[in-house]
Design an enzyme around this catalytic site. Structure first.
Site, PDB file in Angstrom:
ATOM      1  N   ARG A   9       9.446  26.727  12.255  1.00  8.81           N
ATOM      2  CA  ARG A   9       9.106  25.803  11.173  1.00  8.81           C
ATOM      3  C   ARG A   9       8.394  26.613  10.086  1.00  8.81           C
ATOM      4  O   ARG A   9       7.687  27.590  10.371  1.00  8.81           O
ATOM      5  CB  ARG A   9       8.179  24.717  11.712  1.00  8.81           C
ATOM      6  CG  ARG A   9       7.773  23.679  10.679  1.00  8.81           C
ATOM      7  CD  ARG A   9       6.701  22.769  11.261  1.00  8.81           C
ATOM      8  NE  ARG A   9       6.276  21.767  10.280  1.00  8.81           N
ATOM      9  CZ  ARG A   9       5.220  20.974  10.454  1.00  8.81           C
ATOM     10  NH1 ARG A   9       4.492  21.079  11.560  1.00  8.81           N
ATOM     11  NH2 ARG A   9       4.890  20.101   9.535  1.00  8.81           N
ATOM     12  N   HIS A  10       8.556  26.214   8.844  1.00  4.64           N
ATOM     13  CA  HIS A  10       7.880  26.886   7.738  1.00  4.64           C
ATOM     14  C   HIS A  10       6.360  26.804   7.887  1.00  4.64           C
ATOM     15  O   HIS A  10       5.826  26.021   8.691  1.00  4.64           O
ATOM     16  CB  HIS A  10       8.300  26.242   6.414  1.00  4.64           C
ATOM     17  CG  HIS A  10       7.961  24.785   6.366  1.00  4.64           C
ATOM     18  ND1 HIS A  10       6.683  24.316   6.131  1.00  4.64           N
ATOM     19  CD2 HIS A  10       8.726  23.691   6.565  1.00  4.64           C
ATOM     20  CE1 HIS A  10       6.684  22.994   6.187  1.00  4.64           C
ATOM     21  NE2 HIS A  10       7.912  22.592   6.444  1.00  4.64           N
ATOM     22  N   TRP A  15       0.816  19.224   1.407  1.00  2.00           N
ATOM     23  CA  TRP A  15       1.070  17.885   1.936  1.00  2.00           C
ATOM     24  C   TRP A  15       0.934  17.832   3.450  1.00  2.00           C
ATOM     25  O   TRP A  15       0.423  16.861   4.002  1.00  2.00           O
ATOM     26  CB  TRP A  15       2.468  17.409   1.515  1.00  2.00           C
ATOM     27  CG  TRP A  15       2.528  16.927   0.103  1.00  2.00           C
ATOM     28  CD1 TRP A  15       1.509  16.951  -0.813  1.00  2.00           C
ATOM     29  CD2 TRP A  15       3.653  16.339  -0.543  1.00  2.00           C
ATOM     30  NE1 TRP A  15       1.942  16.424  -2.005  1.00  2.00           N
ATOM     31  CE2 TRP A  15       3.247  16.040  -1.871  1.00  2.00           C
ATOM     32  CE3 TRP A  15       4.947  16.044  -0.154  1.00  2.00           C
ATOM     33  CZ2 TRP A  15       4.109  15.455  -2.790  1.00  2.00           C
ATOM     34  CZ3 TRP A  15       5.812  15.462  -1.072  1.00  2.00           C
ATOM     35  CH2 TRP A  15       5.396  15.172  -2.374  1.00  2.00           C
ATOM     36  N   GLU A  83      15.219  19.783   5.208  1.00  2.00           N
ATOM     37  CA  GLU A  83      14.522  18.736   5.950  1.00  2.00           C
ATOM     38  C   GLU A  83      15.177  17.387   5.702  1.00  2.00           C
ATOM     39  O   GLU A  83      15.918  17.194   4.720  1.00  2.00           O
ATOM     40  CB  GLU A  83      13.041  18.703   5.535  1.00  2.00           C
ATOM     41  CG  GLU A  83      12.182  17.646   6.210  1.00  2.00           C
ATOM     42  CD  GLU A  83      12.117  17.759   7.734  1.00  2.00           C
ATOM     43  OE1 GLU A  83      13.166  17.604   8.393  1.00  2.00           O
ATOM     44  OE2 GLU A  83      10.989  17.955   8.260  1.00  2.00           O
TER      45      GLU A  83
END
Length: 206
Positions: A9-10, A15, A83
């Site tokens: 995952r990045h 956010w 995503e």
């Protein structure tokens, strides 16, 4: 023939630090996210891969960049690794949604596939496109190791699809993928995928 996919995952974004859904919004990494990306790069230097593939969203490309530099590789971009589109939830928290629509929030918690957010991408369709993308990547790199940098919800849906887990269970079975941690998946032609490891940290807390 089999391909080893190292799914990451990045790194953390502004956010995500606030527990907001980013989805298809192009949100930058925080300083912590940049540090996580650098840790992934150091991990790649010690565990080399033959290729790197990323989502088209900048947070994924930025996360993959240190690994690409360390290995002198040019990342490939796969649009189908983006995503999920979360519709009305883009930029919002689940708590905010629950405050104005408690019934819909509870239905989502019970089955996030059957009761996706209003205006959101169909999670089943997202699982299909993401799974197809991983199969294409595996076919392009037989018997190789490939780093794939993508997104939390998409990867959890794809893992459920590949491991024959009901899609509606993705939030329960895989509560979250840690930022910039690595999960090892082996895809063998004509066979069910094998999950070899999950959420292995690369050094920076995620």
């Amino acid at each position: 023939m089999s391909t080893t996919l190292l799914l990451a995952r990045h790194g953390q974004t502004v956010w995500h630090a606030e527990n907001r859904y980013a989805g298809i919004s192009d949100v930058a990494l925080t300083d912590t996210g940049v540090a996580q990306a650098e840790a992934l790069g150091r991990w790649a230097a010690e565990h080399p891969v033959d290729a790197i593939w990323t989502s088209p969203l900048s947070r994924a490309g930025r996360t993959a960049a240190p690994a690409a530099r360390a290995l002198n590789l040019t990342p490939h971009t796969e649009p189908a690794l983006r995503e999920c589109d979360f519709g009305v939830m883009e930029g919002r928290t689940l708590a905010e949604f629950a405050a104005e629509n408690p019934g819909a929030a509870e239905a989502f918690r019970a089955d996030p596939v059957a009761h996706a957010f209003p205006g959101a991408e169909d999670p089943t369709a997202a699982a299909t496109r993401g799974t197809a993308a991983l199969h294409r990547i595996a076919a392009a790199h037989p018997d190789q190791r490939v780093l794939v940098v993508a997104h939390n919800s998409l990867l959890r849906l794809v893992l459920c699809r590949l491991l024959s887990i009901p899609l509606g269970e993705y939030r329960r079975v895989f509560p979250r993928l840690r930022n910039a941690a690595v999960s090892e998946l082996r895809l063998q032609e004509g066979a069910v995928a094998a999950l070899m490891s999950l959420n292995v940290p690369c050094g920076e807390e995620s």
